[in-house]
Design an enzyme around this catalytic site. Structure first.
Site, mmCIF file in Angstrom:
data_model
loop_
_atom_site.group_PDB
_atom_site.id
_atom_site.type_symbol
_atom_site.label_atom_id
_atom_site.label_comp_id
_atom_site.label_asym_id
_atom_site.label_seq_id
_atom_site.Cartn_x
_atom_site.Cartn_y
_atom_site.Cartn_z
ATOM 1 N N ARG A 53 0.676 -1.199 -0.070
ATOM 2 C CA ARG A 53 0.047 0.000 -0.057
ATOM 3 C C ARG A 53 0.966 1.343 -0.155
ATOM 4 O O ARG A 53 1.832 1.262 0.670
ATOM 5 C CB ARG A 53 -0.759 0.036 1.298
ATOM 6 C CG ARG A 53 -0.294 -0.019 2.609
ATOM 7 C CD ARG A 53 -1.098 -0.147 3.615
ATOM 8 N NE ARG A 53 -0.550 -0.348 5.041
ATOM 9 C CZ ARG A 53 -1.368 -0.529 5.910
ATOM 10 N NH1 ARG A 53 -2.605 -0.871 6.081
ATOM 11 N NH2 ARG A 53 -0.530 -0.701 7.133
ATOM 12 N N ASP A 55 0.941 5.551 0.371
ATOM 13 C CA ASP A 55 0.311 6.495 1.004
ATOM 14 C C ASP A 55 -0.278 7.646 -0.045
ATOM 15 O O ASP A 55 0.029 7.748 -1.125
ATOM 16 C CB ASP A 55 1.262 7.165 2.014
ATOM 17 C CG ASP A 55 1.446 6.465 3.130
ATOM 18 O OD1 ASP A 55 0.745 5.569 3.619
ATOM 19 O OD2 ASP A 55 2.676 6.615 3.786
ATOM 20 N N ARG A 201 9.862 7.470 4.039
ATOM 21 C CA ARG A 201 9.912 9.109 4.149
ATOM 22 C C ARG A 201 10.367 9.500 5.603
ATOM 23 O O ARG A 201 11.170 10.491 5.723
ATOM 24 C CB ARG A 201 8.245 9.464 4.119
ATOM 25 C CG ARG A 201 7.727 9.519 2.641
ATOM 26 C CD ARG A 201 6.371 9.290 2.810
ATOM 27 N NE ARG A 201 5.697 10.727 3.050
ATOM 28 C CZ ARG A 201 4.369 10.952 3.644
ATOM 29 N NH1 ARG A 201 3.425 9.906 3.468
ATOM 30 N NH2 ARG A 201 4.029 12.087 4.034
#
Length: 252
Positions: A53, A55, A201
């Site tokens: 998945r 973001d 990130r």
């Protein structure tokens, strides 16, 4: 009883307009849009399962998913399927390939390696707004690369995992972590067998703090050993992040 065939789709997408890959109740996601296109083409509801998945705002130049269908296609049919599905999808999602796999093949659990890139540019550029992060500070690239190399000495990355994430383990094996200097800025390359939610990130945010000399290279050891998200740097904007490669043992 119908015998179902399993197919893999290889796709790419620009994530700017989507709330990530996974279908959500109150936001438009890539999976939802793709499922609708598959339903229109095959004239029946299709459920997909992705290789992971992403973001909100994150992009993918390579992403795999699987779905089951009783139909069995010839190789000659694949080009028509790809062309037709692309005709049903918006400009920011593209079907690249479709192929049949073994019945128990799994887009998420069978992946043995994933690679991401994070893009940074230093001068205002309207054409990079959605695909790169504008950084106005000068960065010490050598220090950032020394710090990135430290990541490969560890396997528990709880310090870079989003708080309250539902991971069954924080163990990941990073096999590549390095910064590349380009004509337009920087690209951070990272490869691992798996990634935690928000991990890339958070790592980039921490390495940029090293580049700004707000953290020392050696601080990476203390941050990783703490297994505490609050000790690491802030997560960088999603716009610069790309999933670029997903490797399976049975796909060449």
């Amino acid at each position: 009883m119908e015998i179902l065939n399993r197919y893999f789709l290889e796709i790419s997408y620009k994530g700017t307009s989507y709330h990530g890959w996974q279908t959500q109740p109150n936001a438009v996601a890539v999976q939802e849009v793709l499922n609708k296109a598959l339903e229109i083409f095959f004239r029946k509801p299709i459920e997909t399962l992705g290789c992971g998945r992403t973001d909100t705002g994150v992009h993918a130049t390579q992403f795999y998913l699987h779905f089951d269908l009783e139909n069995e296609f010839l190789a000659a049919d694949y080009l028509n399927i790809i062309k037709s599905l692309n005709g049903l999808l918006a400009y920011d999602i593209a079907i690249k390939n479709i192929f049949k796999v073994k019945r128990d093949a799994h887009a998420r659990f069978d992946a043995i390696s994933r690679s991401y890139q994070y893009h940074i540019h230093f001068n205002k550029n309207p054409f990079k707004t959605d695909t790169s992060w504008l950084v106005r500070d000068q960065l010490d690239i050598m220090a950032m690369n020394h710090a990135a190399a430290i990541l490969m000495q560890y396997d528990d990355f709880g310090a870079f995992c989003k708080s309250n994430a539902d991971n069954f383990t924080n163990i990941c094996k990073i096999t590549k972590a390095e910064w590349e200097v380009t004509d337009e800025g920087l690209i951070f390359h990272i490869t691992a067998n798996r990634f935690l939610r928000n991990m890339v990130r958070a790592i980039v945010g921490t390495l940029v703090e090293v580049g700004k000399r707000k953290l020392k290279t050696s601080d990476l050891h203390l941050i990783i050993q703490s297994q505490n998200r609050s000790t690491a740097g802030a997560s960088v904007p999603a716009c610069g992040l790309f999933l670029t490669s997903v490797i399976y043992p049975y796909i060449k």
